[in-house]
Design a protein around this motif. Sequence first.
Motif, PDB file in Angstrom:
ATOM      1  N   PRO A  26      20.897 -44.648 -11.756  1.00 19.81           N
ATOM      2  CA  PRO A  26      19.433 -44.501 -11.808  1.00 19.81           C
ATOM      3  C   PRO A  26      18.770 -45.400 -10.751  1.00 19.81           C
ATOM      4  CG  PRO A  26      20.177 -45.890 -13.604  1.00 19.81           C
ATOM      5  CD  PRO A  26      21.414 -45.389 -12.900  1.00 19.81           C
ATOM      6  N   PRO A  27      17.618 -44.995 -10.245  1.00 22.41           N
ATOM      7  CA  PRO A  27      16.952 -45.809  -9.219  1.00 22.41           C
ATOM      8  C   PRO A  27      16.287 -47.051  -9.806  1.00 22.41           C
ATOM      9  CG  PRO A  27      15.635 -43.892  -9.738  1.00 22.41           C
ATOM     10  CD  PRO A  27      16.915 -43.748 -10.504  1.00 22.41           C
ATOM     11  N   LEU A  28      16.349 -48.154  -9.059  1.00 25.87           N
ATOM     12  CA  LEU A  28      15.583 -49.357  -9.399  1.00 25.87           C
ATOM     13  C   LEU A  28      14.174 -49.245  -8.837  1.00 25.87           C
ATOM     14  CD1 LEU A  28      18.153 -52.182  -8.641  1.00 25.87           C
ATOM     15  CD2 LEU A  28      17.368 -51.433 -10.880  1.00 25.87           C
ATOM     16  N   ILE A  29      14.083 -48.649  -7.645  1.00 25.80           N
ATOM     17  CA  ILE A  29      12.810 -48.442  -6.959  1.00 25.80           C
ATOM     18  C   ILE A  29      12.636 -46.924  -6.819  1.00 25.80           C
ATOM     19  CG2 ILE A  29      11.439 -48.987  -4.917  1.00 25.80           C
ATOM     20  CD1 ILE A  29      12.429 -51.504  -6.321  1.00 25.80           C
ATOM     21  N   PRO A  30      11.639 -46.330  -7.472  1.00 27.42           N
ATOM     22  CA  PRO A  30      11.520 -44.862  -7.482  1.00 27.42           C
ATOM     23  C   PRO A  30      10.838 -44.283  -6.241  1.00 27.42           C
ATOM     24  CG  PRO A  30       9.847 -45.808  -8.889  1.00 27.42           C
ATOM     25  CD  PRO A  30      10.680 -46.955  -8.381  1.00 27.42           C
ATOM     26  N   VAL A  31      11.466 -44.464  -5.098  1.00 29.65           N
ATOM     27  CA  VAL A  31      10.973 -43.867  -3.853  1.00 29.65           C
ATOM     28  C   VAL A  31      12.159 -43.223  -3.139  1.00 29.65           C
ATOM     29  CG1 VAL A  31       9.068 -45.517  -3.578  1.00 29.65           C
ATOM     30  CG2 VAL A  31      11.260 -45.978  -2.491  1.00 29.65           C
ATOM     31  N   GLY A  32      11.870 -42.382  -2.185  1.00 28.27           N
ATOM     32  CA  GLY A  32      12.912 -41.756  -1.387  1.00 28.27           C
ATOM     33  C   GLY A  32      13.398 -42.673  -0.277  1.00 28.27           C
ATOM     34  N   ARG A  33      14.497 -42.278   0.333  1.00 28.88           N
ATOM     35  CA  ARG A  33      15.119 -43.079   1.399  1.00 28.88           C
ATOM     36  C   ARG A  33      14.167 -43.305   2.575  1.00 28.88           C
ATOM     37  NH1 ARG A  33      20.039 -44.381   3.974  1.00 28.88           N
ATOM     38  NH2 ARG A  33      20.032 -43.870   6.185  1.00 28.88           N
ATOM     39  N   SER A  34      13.511 -42.238   3.045  1.00 30.25           N
ATOM     40  CA  SER A  34      12.629 -42.378   4.208  1.00 30.25           C
ATOM     41  C   SER A  34      11.418 -43.246   3.868  1.00 30.25           C
ATOM     42  CB  SER A  34      12.197 -41.022   4.750  1.00 30.25           C
ATOM     43  OG  SER A  34      11.523 -40.291   3.756  1.00 30.25           O
ATOM     44  N   THR A  35      10.902 -43.135   2.646  1.00 32.24           N
ATOM     45  CA  THR A  35       9.780 -43.975   2.225  1.00 32.24           C
ATOM     46  C   THR A  35      10.204 -45.434   2.162  1.00 32.24           C
ATOM     47  OG1 THR A  35       8.839 -42.158   0.954  1.00 32.24           O
ATOM     48  CG2 THR A  35       8.106 -44.390   0.374  1.00 32.24           C
ATOM     49  N   TRP A  36      11.405 -45.682   1.629  1.00 33.08           N
ATOM     50  CA  TRP A  36      11.917 -47.053   1.546  1.00 33.08           C
ATOM     51  C   TRP A  36      12.071 -47.656   2.943  1.00 33.08           C
ATOM     52  CZ3 TRP A  36      12.472 -50.941  -1.686  1.00 33.08           C
ATOM     53  CH2 TRP A  36      13.295 -52.007  -1.323  1.00 33.08           C
ATOM     54  N   LEU A  37      12.708 -46.929   3.841  1.00 34.18           N
ATOM     55  CA  LEU A  37      12.953 -47.461   5.186  1.00 34.18           C
ATOM     56  C   LEU A  37      11.644 -47.659   5.952  1.00 34.18           C
ATOM     57  CD1 LEU A  37      16.182 -45.481   6.096  1.00 34.18           C
ATOM     58  CD2 LEU A  37      15.981 -47.842   5.298  1.00 34.18           C
ATOM     59  N   ALA A  38      10.676 -46.767   5.768  1.00 33.87           N
ATOM     60  CA  ALA A  38       9.363 -46.955   6.398  1.00 33.87           C
ATOM     61  C   ALA A  38       8.675 -48.188   5.821  1.00 33.87           C
ATOM     62  CB  ALA A  38       8.494 -45.717   6.196  1.00 33.87           C
ATOM     63  N   GLY A  39       8.819 -48.419   4.520  1.00 32.05           N
ATOM     64  CA  GLY A  39       8.247 -49.603   3.887  1.00 32.05           C
ATOM     65  C   GLY A  39       8.892 -50.887   4.376  1.00 32.05           C
ATOM     66  N   VAL A  40      10.182 -50.845   4.650  1.00 34.21           N
ATOM     67  CA  VAL A  40      10.874 -52.022   5.204  1.00 34.21           C
ATOM     68  C   VAL A  40      10.347 -52.298   6.605  1.00 34.21           C
ATOM     69  CG1 VAL A  40      13.109 -52.882   6.027  1.00 34.21           C
ATOM     70  CG2 VAL A  40      12.958 -51.766   3.796  1.00 34.21           C
ATOM     71  N   ARG A  41      10.198 -51.248   7.419  1.00 29.08           N
ATOM     72  CA  ARG A  41       9.687 -51.426   8.785  1.00 29.08           C
ATOM     73  C   ARG A  41       8.258 -51.967   8.788  1.00 29.08           C
ATOM     74  NH1 ARG A  41      12.600 -46.733   9.630  1.00 29.08           N
ATOM     75  NH2 ARG A  41      10.787 -45.407   9.292  1.00 29.08           N
ATOM     76  N   GLY A  43       6.893 -53.794   6.442  1.00 29.52           N
ATOM     77  CA  GLY A  43       6.781 -55.074   5.754  1.00 29.52           C
ATOM     78  C   GLY A  43       6.370 -54.952   4.291  1.00 29.52           C
ATOM     79  N   ARG A  44       6.159 -53.737   3.811  1.00 28.42           N
ATOM     80  CA  ARG A  44       5.801 -53.529   2.402  1.00 28.42           C
ATOM     81  C   ARG A  44       6.967 -53.866   1.478  1.00 28.42           C
ATOM     82  NH1 ARG A  44       4.625 -47.804  -0.517  1.00 28.42           N
ATOM     83  NH2 ARG A  44       4.070 -48.662  -2.529  1.00 28.42           N
ATOM     84  N   PHE A  45       8.195 -53.559   1.919  1.00 25.85           N
ATOM     85  CA  PHE A  45       9.410 -53.852   1.173  1.00 25.85           C
ATOM     86  C   PHE A  45      10.202 -54.916   1.918  1.00 25.85           C
ATOM     87  CE2 PHE A  45       8.967 -49.146   0.059  1.00 25.85           C
ATOM     88  CZ  PHE A  45       8.278 -49.410  -1.116  1.00 25.85           C
ATOM     89  N   PRO A  46      11.074 -55.654   1.226  1.00 27.04           N
ATOM     90  CA  PRO A  46      11.823 -56.728   1.891  1.00 27.04           C
ATOM     91  C   PRO A  46      12.786 -56.205   2.956  1.00 27.04           C
ATOM     92  CG  PRO A  46      12.522 -56.498  -0.410  1.00 27.04           C
ATOM     93  CD  PRO A  46      11.376 -55.564  -0.196  1.00 27.04           C
ATOM     94  N   ALA A  47      13.053 -57.058   3.913  1.00 28.04           N
ATOM     95  CA  ALA A  47      13.970 -56.710   4.998  1.00 28.04           C
ATOM     96  C   ALA A  47      15.418 -56.783   4.512  1.00 28.04           C
ATOM     97  CB  ALA A  47      13.771 -57.654   6.174  1.00 28.04           C
ATOM     98  N   ALA A  48      16.250 -55.989   5.130  1.00 31.96           N
ATOM     99  CA  ALA A  48      17.675 -55.972   4.801  1.00 31.96           C
ATOM    100  C   ALA A  48      18.389 -57.122   5.494  1.00 31.96           C
ATOM    101  CB  ALA A  48      18.292 -54.649   5.236  1.00 31.96           C
ATOM    102  N   VAL A  49      19.551 -57.447   4.963  1.00 28.80           N
ATOM    103  CA  VAL A  49      20.455 -58.423   5.567  1.00 28.80           C
ATOM    104  C   VAL A  49      21.638 -57.631   6.097  1.00 28.80           C
ATOM    105  CG1 VAL A  49      21.950 -60.393   5.108  1.00 28.80           C
ATOM    106  CG2 VAL A  49      19.755 -60.198   3.933  1.00 28.80           C
ATOM    107  N   LYS A  50      21.999 -57.847   7.347  1.00 28.13           N
ATOM    108  CA  LYS A  50      23.129 -57.132   7.937  1.00 28.13           C
ATOM    109  C   LYS A  50      24.413 -57.871   7.562  1.00 28.13           C
ATOM    110  CE  LYS A  50      23.720 -54.290  11.845  1.00 28.13           C
ATOM    111  NZ  LYS A  50      23.567 -53.149  11.034  1.00 28.13           N
ATOM    112  N   LEU A  51      25.237 -57.234   6.714  1.00 27.09           N
ATOM    113  CA  LEU A  51      26.481 -57.851   6.267  1.00 27.09           C
ATOM    114  C   LEU A  51      27.611 -57.643   7.268  1.00 27.09           C
ATOM    115  CD1 LEU A  51      26.403 -56.922   2.480  1.00 27.09           C
ATOM    116  CD2 LEU A  51      25.639 -59.024   3.580  1.00 27.09           C
ATOM    117  N   SER A  52      27.618 -56.508   7.935  1.00 26.44           N
ATOM    118  CA  SER A  52      28.584 -56.206   8.984  1.00 26.44           C
ATOM    119  C   SER A  52      28.036 -54.997   9.748  1.00 26.44           C
ATOM    120  CB  SER A  52      29.964 -55.910   8.388  1.00 26.44           C
ATOM    121  OG  SER A  52      29.957 -54.714   7.665  1.00 26.44           O
TER     122      SER A  52
END
Length: 70
Positions: A26-41, A43-52
Amino acid sequence: MSQLPETGFLRLPQLLGNPKANPPTPPLIPVGRSTWLAGVRSGRFPAAVKLSPGINAWKVEDIKNLIASF
């Protein structure tokens, strides 16, 4: 939010859910992938950490803060 660990990282399918998983996630954040990534870009959503190369994740602490702000 009680299902989240205290610390660690979450990948995109854990955040947005995965209906094709067995059992479905089940989703923790009820948005689609493109909405999430646009929100990260934006600044609405937190930035990702690059693990590798090719693997991005989000800090559990950042996601908990985001959920608490809703």
